[in-house]
Design a protein around this motif. Structure first.
Motif, mmCIF file in Angstrom:
data_model
loop_
_atom_site.group_PDB
_atom_site.id
_atom_site.type_symbol
_atom_site.label_atom_id
_atom_site.label_comp_id
_atom_site.label_asym_id
_atom_site.label_seq_id
_atom_site.Cartn_x
_atom_site.Cartn_y
_atom_site.Cartn_z
ATOM 1 N N GLY A 198 0.828 -1.209 0.000
ATOM 2 C CA GLY A 198 0.000 0.000 0.000
ATOM 3 C C GLY A 198 0.862 1.260 0.000
ATOM 4 N N GLN A 199 1.901 1.280 0.853
ATOM 5 C CA GLN A 199 2.787 2.461 0.919
ATOM 6 C C GLN A 199 3.453 2.705 -0.430
ATOM 7 O OE1 GLN A 199 3.048 4.359 3.708
ATOM 8 N NE2 GLN A 199 2.076 2.999 5.195
ATOM 9 N N ILE A 216 -6.287 4.058 3.384
ATOM 10 C CA ILE A 216 -7.256 3.533 4.347
ATOM 11 C C ILE A 216 -6.640 2.371 5.121
ATOM 12 C CG2 ILE A 216 -9.523 2.416 4.557
ATOM 13 C CD1 ILE A 216 -9.725 3.922 1.524
ATOM 14 N N ASP A 217 -6.698 2.434 6.435
ATOM 15 C CA ASP A 217 -6.151 1.368 7.277
ATOM 16 C C ASP A 217 -6.754 1.540 8.666
ATOM 17 O OD1 ASP A 217 -3.310 -0.451 6.734
ATOM 18 O OD2 ASP A 217 -4.041 -0.332 8.795
ATOM 19 N N ARG A 218 -6.278 0.744 9.624
ATOM 20 C CA ARG A 218 -6.764 0.911 10.998
ATOM 21 C C ARG A 218 -5.641 1.022 12.018
ATOM 22 N NH1 ARG A 218 -7.826 -4.971 13.508
ATOM 23 N NH2 ARG A 218 -6.541 -6.133 12.040
ATOM 24 N N PHE A 219 -4.394 0.672 11.603
ATOM 25 C CA PHE A 219 -3.269 0.741 12.542
ATOM 26 C C PHE A 219 -2.669 2.142 12.522
ATOM 27 C CE2 PHE A 219 -3.468 -3.766 11.409
ATOM 28 C CZ PHE A 219 -3.547 -4.325 12.677
ATOM 29 N N GLU A 220 -2.556 2.731 13.722
ATOM 30 C CA GLU A 220 -2.079 4.114 13.825
ATOM 31 C C GLU A 220 -0.714 4.295 13.169
ATOM 32 O OE1 GLU A 220 -3.254 6.992 14.495
ATOM 33 O OE2 GLU A 220 -5.250 6.162 14.908
ATOM 34 N N TYR A 221 0.213 3.338 13.415
ATOM 35 C CA TYR A 221 1.577 3.548 12.905
ATOM 36 C C TYR A 221 1.610 3.478 11.382
ATOM 37 C CZ TYR A 221 2.316 -1.541 12.220
ATOM 38 O OH TYR A 221 2.244 -2.838 11.787
ATOM 39 N N ARG A 222 0.726 2.684 10.804
ATOM 40 C CA ARG A 222 0.699 2.629 9.332
ATOM 41 C C ARG A 222 0.020 3.875 8.776
ATOM 42 N NH1 ARG A 222 0.067 -3.579 7.502
ATOM 43 N NH2 ARG A 222 -2.120 -3.115 7.199
ATOM 44 N N LEU A 223 -0.993 4.356 9.505
ATOM 45 C CA LEU A 223 -1.666 5.592 9.092
ATOM 46 C C LEU A 223 -0.776 6.811 9.301
ATOM 47 C CD1 LEU A 223 -5.247 4.810 10.427
ATOM 48 C CD2 LEU A 223 -4.592 5.121 8.025
ATOM 49 N N ARG A 224 0.258 6.691 10.147
ATOM 50 C CA ARG A 224 1.235 7.778 10.289
ATOM 51 C C ARG A 224 2.252 7.747 9.157
ATOM 52 N NH1 ARG A 224 1.457 6.637 15.729
ATOM 53 N NH2 ARG A 224 3.360 5.418 15.447
ATOM 54 N N MET A 225 2.702 6.554 8.786
ATOM 55 C CA MET A 225 3.712 6.458 7.736
ATOM 56 C C MET A 225 3.159 6.952 6.394
ATOM 57 S SD MET A 225 5.966 3.196 6.310
ATOM 58 C CE MET A 225 7.177 3.034 7.614
ATOM 59 N N LYS A 229 5.735 9.540 5.099
ATOM 60 C CA LYS A 229 6.746 9.040 4.170
ATOM 61 C C LYS A 229 6.241 8.966 2.735
ATOM 62 C CE LYS A 229 9.886 8.272 7.336
ATOM 63 N NZ LYS A 229 10.281 6.982 7.861
ATOM 64 N N ALA A 230 4.914 8.838 2.571
ATOM 65 C CA ALA A 230 4.407 8.637 1.213
ATOM 66 C C ALA A 230 3.502 9.780 0.743
ATOM 67 C CB ALA A 230 3.664 7.297 1.131
ATOM 68 N N GLY A 231 3.110 10.657 1.667
ATOM 69 C CA GLY A 231 2.379 11.860 1.262
ATOM 70 C C GLY A 231 0.880 11.713 1.089
ATOM 71 N N ALA A 232 0.293 10.661 1.677
ATOM 72 C CA ALA A 232 -1.145 10.433 1.488
ATOM 73 C C ALA A 232 -1.966 11.123 2.576
ATOM 74 C CB ALA A 232 -1.433 8.940 1.510
ATOM 75 N N GLU A 233 -3.237 11.390 2.265
ATOM 76 C CA GLU A 233 -4.232 11.687 3.296
ATOM 77 C C GLU A 233 -4.728 10.333 3.805
ATOM 78 O OE1 GLU A 233 -7.098 14.705 1.567
ATOM 79 O OE2 GLU A 233 -5.669 14.500 -0.083
ATOM 80 N N SER A 356 13.286 1.687 0.594
ATOM 81 C CA SER A 356 13.712 1.151 1.890
ATOM 82 C C SER A 356 13.047 1.874 3.069
ATOM 83 C CB SER A 356 15.236 1.209 2.020
ATOM 84 O OG SER A 356 15.682 2.546 2.046
ATOM 85 N N PHE A 357 12.291 2.948 2.775
ATOM 86 C CA PHE A 357 11.652 3.669 3.896
ATOM 87 C C PHE A 357 10.666 2.805 4.662
ATOM 88 C CE2 PHE A 357 8.406 4.515 0.619
ATOM 89 C CZ PHE A 357 7.223 4.437 1.335
#
Ligand SMILES: [Zn+2]
Ligand SMILES: [Zn+2]
Length: 389
Positions: A198-199, A216-225, A229-233, A356-357
């Protein structure tokens, strides 16, 4: 040598196995330097993919150094540093000639098994069930690479292992997910799943000209990355209605394209999730298509739904009415990674992207079981585990 073996559901073990050997003239033996655990390995780990046998060596994302080649391999020699795409492809069949390497007609010796389930077989893949060949994978110190004159690509010394490792699968897969969207300037792309694919799909959608990407996700750390790092809303599907929120964010129209980077083990919290879990547990459907259904319903009229999450068999309650009546296009595929190796390597060399990010964990091959357990339970903010062999 040491190899990470599938020993049953939620049971992988690094153990001693015989070293691989050249069996055919077009084989090469690679000493693995880096290998990764893929989200699709978790479907094997969780026991959702048929055709696994106790002792199978896992791993389809690996790179390393050539140590031996068969007589038919003229383009590689001992000492070459290579990345190896996850599909095994002969390079000469009808599919390969059309650059559909993941659908190679000659690389799956167990085609009959796949034909029963899918009508026709895909090609063979490393470390991914006997349905697709039962080939030993690269979560090991050494691996045999069939058709080595076609797959492996030499990589320049100027790039580190971690910068090029994901050319084996997830970078091409994320990129193809975005490419299949047919992105035009101004487009809004929504991506279900903020895992590694997804990233990289988000990053790729921007590379291909998307104006906005919503993840779209539910894990905070993935929704932060995703934004960092990838520039998404982002949308947390446990907090809001995804369909309503996407409508609000797109003037009621819906995203121009929707990417399913989740696949068969989607989670959800609506009654349909309980329905899918029950049917999957009773083996009345093989896959839980929660993200896919939502992507179809969310997509704007005439838009494209791009499916790069892995599905194995059959799904239920597929909203075909939405597809037909709203003129949607669905595109999918196992990534013919060979096709993307060079163009994406060039993008990395030009500094447009550094995949690698996504790496959050590095550990020795011997710790593979711990890596699987961290990744499957999403512990310690685990996004991507790289194993050093
Ligand atoms: Zn993978
Ligand atoms: Zn072929």
């Amino acid at each position: 040598m040491l190899a990470n073996c599938w020993m049953g559901k939620k049971d992988v073990r690094v153990q001693n196995v015989p070293d691989p050997q050249i069996l055919n003239d077009r084989d090469a033996i690679i000493r693995v330097t880096k290998t990764a655990i893929c989200g699709s390995d978790l479907h094997l780990y969780n026991g959702f993919v048929p055709g696994m046998q106790r002792g199978d060596i896992l791993g389809h994302e690996f790179m390393g150094e050539v140590v031996d080649v068969g007589k038919g391999v003229k383009n590689l020699r001992a000492g070459d540093r290579v990345v190896v795409p996850f599909p095994i492809a002969c390079g000469a069949c009808n599919a390969c000639k059309h650059e559909l390497y993941s659908a190679c007609e000659n690389s799956n010796p167990n085609a009959w098994m796949a034909e029963k389930l899918w009508g026709h077989s895909s090609g063979g893949f490393f470390g991914y069930s006997h349905l697709v060949g039962g080939f030993a994978g690269g979560q090991a110190q050494y691996v045999r690479v069939p058709f080595a004159d076609v797959g492996p690509m030499k990589v320049p010394d100027s790039l580190s292992d971690e910068q090029v490792l994901f050319l084996t699968d997830i970078f091409p897969t994320g990129y193809m997910g975005a490419e299949m969207c047919g992105i035009r300037p101004g487009d809004v792309v929504a991506v279900w799943g903020c895992g590694p694919v997804g990233q990289l799909a988000i990053v790729s959608a921007y590379l291909l000209g998307a104006e906005r990407v919503i993840a779209i996700d539910r894990f905070e750390y993935r929704l932060r990355m995703a934004p960092d790092k990838a520039g998404a809303e982002t949308i947390n599907y446990e907090e809001v209605s995804v369909l309503e929120t996407l409508k609000e964010m797109t003037a009621g129209r819906g995203p121009d394209a929707c990417i399913d980077a989740v696949g068969m083990e989607a989670h959800g919290h609506l009654p349909m999730y309980a329905y899918d879990r029950a049917k999957q547990a009773m083996k009345l459907e093989t896959d839980r298509p929660i993200a896919l259904r939502e992507a179809i319903l969310a997509c704007r009229n005439g838009g494209t739904v791009s499916v790069v999450g892995v599905y194995g068999g059959f799904i239920d309650k597929f909203p075909m009415g939405a597809v037909v009546n709203r003129s949607l296009t669905i595109r999918s595929g196992q990534t013919p990674a060979h096709r993307y190796l060079r163009p994406l390597l060039e993008r990395i060399e030009r500094g447009e992207v550094d995949p690698s990010f996504i790496i959050t964990h590095r550990m020795p091959l011997e710790s593979a079981a711990e890596g699987f357990s961290l990744f499957v339970d999403k512990e310690d903010d685990c996004m991507k585990v790289v194993l050093e062999a």
